[in-house]
Enzyme design. Structure first.
Site, PDB file in Angstrom:
ATOM      1  N   CYS A   1      13.455   3.407  -0.539  1.00  0.00           N
ATOM      2  CA  CYS A   1      13.564   4.824  -0.937  1.00  0.00           C
ATOM      3  C   CYS A   1      14.442   5.556   0.074  1.00  0.00           C
ATOM      4  O   CYS A   1      14.056   6.568   0.651  1.00  0.00           O
ATOM      5  CB  CYS A   1      12.193   5.471  -1.065  1.00  0.00           C
ATOM      6  SG  CYS A   1      11.183   5.431   0.437  1.00  0.00           S
TER       7      CYS A   1
ATOM      8  N   ALA B   1       0.836  -1.208   0.000  1.00  0.00           N
ATOM      9  CA  ALA B   1       0.000   0.000   0.000  1.00  0.00           C
ATOM     10  C   ALA B   1       0.873   1.262   0.000  1.00  0.00           C
ATOM     11  O   ALA B   1       1.988   1.239   0.531  1.00  0.00           O
ATOM     12  CB  ALA B   1      -0.903  -0.017   1.229  1.00  0.00           C
TER      13      ALA B   1
ATOM     14  N   ASP C   1       9.526  -3.706  -1.404  1.00  0.00           N
ATOM     15  CA  ASP C   1       9.876  -2.295  -1.256  1.00  0.00           C
ATOM     16  C   ASP C   1       9.754  -2.026   0.236  1.00  0.00           C
ATOM     17  O   ASP C   1       8.689  -1.688   0.748  1.00  0.00           O
ATOM     18  CB  ASP C   1       8.922  -1.430  -2.075  1.00  0.00           C
ATOM     19  CG  ASP C   1       9.281   0.055  -2.034  1.00  0.00           C
ATOM     20  OD1 ASP C   1      10.313   0.388  -1.419  1.00  0.00           O
ATOM     21  OD2 ASP C   1       8.534   0.869  -2.603  1.00  0.00           O
TER      22      ASP C   1
ATOM     23  N   ASP D   1      -0.171  -5.876   2.884  1.00  0.00           N
ATOM     24  CA  ASP D   1       0.218  -4.736   3.712  1.00  0.00           C
ATOM     25  C   ASP D   1      -0.432  -4.878   5.082  1.00  0.00           C
ATOM     26  O   ASP D   1      -1.518  -5.451   5.219  1.00  0.00           O
ATOM     27  CB  ASP D   1      -0.200  -3.407   3.065  1.00  0.00           C
ATOM     28  CG  ASP D   1       0.626  -2.242   3.579  1.00  0.00           C
ATOM     29  OD1 ASP D   1       1.626  -1.883   2.925  1.00  0.00           O
ATOM     30  OD2 ASP D   1       0.295  -1.688   4.645  1.00  0.00           O
TER      31      ASP D   1
ATOM     32  N   GLY E   1      -0.268   1.297  -3.148  1.00  0.00           N
ATOM     33  CA  GLY E   1      -0.603   0.531  -4.331  1.00  0.00           C
ATOM     34  C   GLY E   1       0.025   0.922  -5.644  1.00  0.00           C
ATOM     35  O   GLY E   1      -0.315   0.338  -6.679  1.00  0.00           O
TER      36      GLY E   1
END
Length: 414
Positions: free
Chosen positions: A349, A235, A296, A254, A237
């Site tokens: 990230c 999420a 991720d 998630d 998404g």
């Protein structure tokens, strides 16, 4: 007596700064409490803009303040906080000095007000300027090492808005219709400040907002051809929708019910499909095998410093260490689910080596996986893989196109 117009926005900006610098909150976390009493979206947006530019250029504003005071103001002194806001408005937002004074000095009283007025007046008379790029805090500059100067050059302004298209074949026609730029097929870049809901084809579900760097982990899995993929920590998404549009059968997992609701809304708007699982990845047991797994992972998100400059001031060794532990637990769990021949993509990230390069080296050393190097022909011009076949992006990359977030991506095969 009526309150000075514009004063609530400045008061809100000061509260946002206090929440970030004193309590370590993100701007998003602080917004409801800090700006709840402000009427009107324009004033709330102004408060966010003032606070954001203050955090982006904080080191340079403090240097200017210190150059105009005989005795250095304490870091948490209210006059310093108000002066930071004043300089952000004058030097970054183009507010005339008289308007800055009228809307900021009421935040102080007595001696502190006279002090702030005197310092600001001294700096305006000197006609001070800012450097070409923000000066990073010393601790951040040391952590980012050789990348620091290039990263700083990419932080000068807030980023434009990136969109990911559901149908990459429509890139050229939609770029013309929307007045957008594009780095690669399937990507559009819109000028910042455009309300998302008012952009052409929003209701049609032809695209979703997603930074270009954040699009790369799913892009590097390629076409699905009906194969199964597990999108961990999925999420709200963006990557799930990418994978679905690339032909994968997606299971999106998630732990956050709130973020899963956003994912359901996004899938409904775009007409894309995925199986959604609301669970803790560390307790989840998949009922079927997957051909690929995309993690991720939760991280410090320092790679998002272009749009979230608070990370420059609230992330340190403790937060990095905590995230590394979470990532390793998720990595070990995910790799345990991989069948023979499956692909594992790891991404964060973050600009921190501990969360990126060092995690990839740990995976190489700790698990029986075959590295699957990322190649130059999979990437747009201006971005190249590392010698190890990993990918490291940062805000200083692709300057002509407007930059991109900081990401680390690596992949393996079981």
């Amino acid at each position: 007596m009526a309150e000075t117009p514009g004063l609530p926005a400045r008061r809100g900006a000061l509260k946002l700064l206090d929440a970030v610098l004193r309590r370590g909150e993100t701007l998003d976390q602080a917004e409801k409490a800090a700006l709840g009493g402000i009427k009107g979206p324009a004033d709330r947006a102004l408060a966010r803009a003032i606070a954001g530019e203050t955090l982006r250029w904080l080191t340079d504003f403090d240097a200017l303040i210190d150059s105009a005071t005989k005795k250095r103001l304490p870091e948490d002194a209210k006059p310093r906080g108000v002066l930071r806001l004043m300089l952000a408005q004058w030097l970054r937002l183009g507010t005339p000095p008289h308007a800055v004074i009228a809307t900021a000095l009421p935040l102080l009283s007595g001696g502190p007000r006279r002090l702030a007025h005197g310092v600001f007046s001294t700096l305006t008379k000197r006609e001070v300027t800012l450097p070409e790029a923000p000066t990073l805090p010393d601790a951040v500059r040391m952590r980012w090492g050789g990348m620091a100067e290039d990263i700083a050059a990419g932080l000068t302004d807030p980023p434009e808005v990136d969109l990911c298209l559901k149908d990459a074949s429509e890139t050229a026609s939609r770029a013309v219709a929307m007045g957008a730029g594009s780095i690669v097929p399937g990507h559009l870049r819109m000028p910042r400040g455009t309300p998302i809901e008012r952009m052409p084809s929003f209701e049609e579900g032809a695209w979703w907002v997603q930074d270009f760097a954040a699009q790369l982990p799913a892009r590097l899995l390629g076409d699905g051809g009906g194969k199964r993929v597990l999108d961990l920590c999925a999420a709200p998404g963006g990557k799930t929708m990418q994978l679905a549009s690339q032909g994968w059968q997606v299971t999106a997992l998630d732990i956050s019910e709130r973020r899963i609701k956003l994912m359901r809304d996004n899938l409904a708007r775009t007409g894309l499909e995925a199986e959604i699982v609301n669970a803790d990845a560390l307790a989840y047991r998949p009922a079927k095998a997957f051909d690929a797994l995309l993690l991720d992972a939760p991280c410090t998100a320092t790679g998002t410093c272009r749009r979230h400059p608070d990370v420059l001031h609230r992330i340190g060794p403790r937060q990095i260490e905590e995230m590394v532990e979470v990532q390793r637990a998720l990595i070990a769990r995910a790799i345990d689910w991989l069948p023979e021949g499956a692909t594992f993509n790891y991404a964060v990230c973050s600009l921190e080596r501990e969360e990126g390069e060092e995690q990839a080296a740990w995976i190489d050393e700790s698990f029986d996986l075959e590295p699957l190097p990322i190649t130059a022909d999979e990437l747009p011009d201006g971005i190249a893989p590392t010698e190890q076949g990993w990918l490291r992006t940062h805000p200083g990359r692709l300057p002509a196109a407007g930059g991109l977030d900081g990401f680390f991506i690596a992949r393996w095969k079981k």
